[in-house]
Design a protein around this motif. Structure first.
Motif, short mmCIF file in Angstrom:
data_model
loop_
_atom_site.label_atom_id
_atom_site.label_comp_id
_atom_site.label_asym_id
_atom_site.label_seq_id
_atom_site.Cartn_x
_atom_site.Cartn_y
_atom_site.Cartn_z
N PRO A 43 10.94 -8.26 -24.05
CA PRO A 43 10.34 -9.21 -25.53
C PRO A 43 9.47 -9.31 -26.28
O PRO A 43 7.95 -9.48 -25.83
CB PRO A 43 11.36 -10.92 -25.24
CG PRO A 43 10.48 -10.74 -23.49
CD PRO A 43 11.43 -9.30 -23.26
N PHE A 44 8.78 -7.59 -26.15
CA PHE A 44 7.61 -6.68 -26.54
C PHE A 44 7.92 -7.93 -28.08
O PHE A 44 9.04 -7.76 -28.80
CB PHE A 44 7.65 -5.68 -26.57
CG PHE A 44 7.39 -4.71 -25.22
CD1 PHE A 44 5.96 -4.80 -25.55
CD2 PHE A 44 7.94 -4.79 -24.48
CE1 PHE A 44 5.63 -4.38 -23.73
CE2 PHE A 44 8.07 -4.28 -23.62
CZ PHE A 44 6.80 -3.78 -23.04
N PHE A 45 6.36 -7.62 -29.29
CA PHE A 45 6.72 -8.08 -29.91
C PHE A 45 5.11 -7.57 -30.49
O PHE A 45 4.54 -6.91 -30.26
CB PHE A 45 6.35 -9.14 -30.65
CG PHE A 45 5.01 -10.73 -29.85
CD1 PHE A 45 3.97 -10.45 -30.43
CD2 PHE A 45 5.13 -11.15 -28.46
CE1 PHE A 45 2.25 -11.12 -30.39
CE2 PHE A 45 3.71 -11.15 -28.32
CZ PHE A 45 2.45 -11.40 -28.78
N VAL A 46 4.89 -7.21 -31.88
CA VAL A 46 3.84 -6.54 -32.54
C VAL A 46 2.83 -7.68 -33.10
O VAL A 46 2.99 -8.58 -33.70
CB VAL A 46 4.55 -5.49 -34.34
CG1 VAL A 46 3.25 -5.50 -34.81
CG2 VAL A 46 5.15 -4.55 -33.71
N ASP A 47 1.90 -7.50 -32.41
CA ASP A 47 0.48 -8.16 -32.64
C ASP A 47 0.55 -8.29 -33.93
O ASP A 47 -0.35 -7.36 -34.53
CB ASP A 47 -0.90 -8.02 -31.88
CG ASP A 47 -1.68 -8.69 -31.22
OD1 ASP A 47 -2.52 -8.97 -32.56
OD2 ASP A 47 -2.47 -8.83 -30.79
#
Length: 77
Positions: A43-47
């Motif tokens: 679950p990576f997300f774009v800062d």
């Protein structure tokens, strides 16, 4: 309760190495990149501020712990 701690991809590699999980930069990047359906393996997300991929440290550790528990529970010992 601890405040969230967000990690960049390079920091993820370091954390996993400290846990004994040696992965290449490419392997981690593949887990962070979306598949054709737009889903990521982790679950990576774009800062929203700097535009870099990030993941919450506790979430990452929990995912690996749950995988270990599942493996232990499904073993035939």
């Amino acid at each position: 309760m601890e405040p969230p701690c967000y990690l960049r991809i390079d920091q993820v590699r370091t954390l996993l190495a400290e846990m004994g999980i040696e992965l290449s930069e490419r392997q981690i990047k593949r887990a962070a990149d979306p598949d054709p359906n737009g889903k990521r393996k982790l679950p990576f997300f774009v800062d929203p501020i700097d535009g870099r991929l990030k993941i919450e440290k506790g979430t990452l550790v929990r995912i690996y712990r749950e995988a270990q528990i599942d493996a232990e529970n499904s073993s035939k010992i």
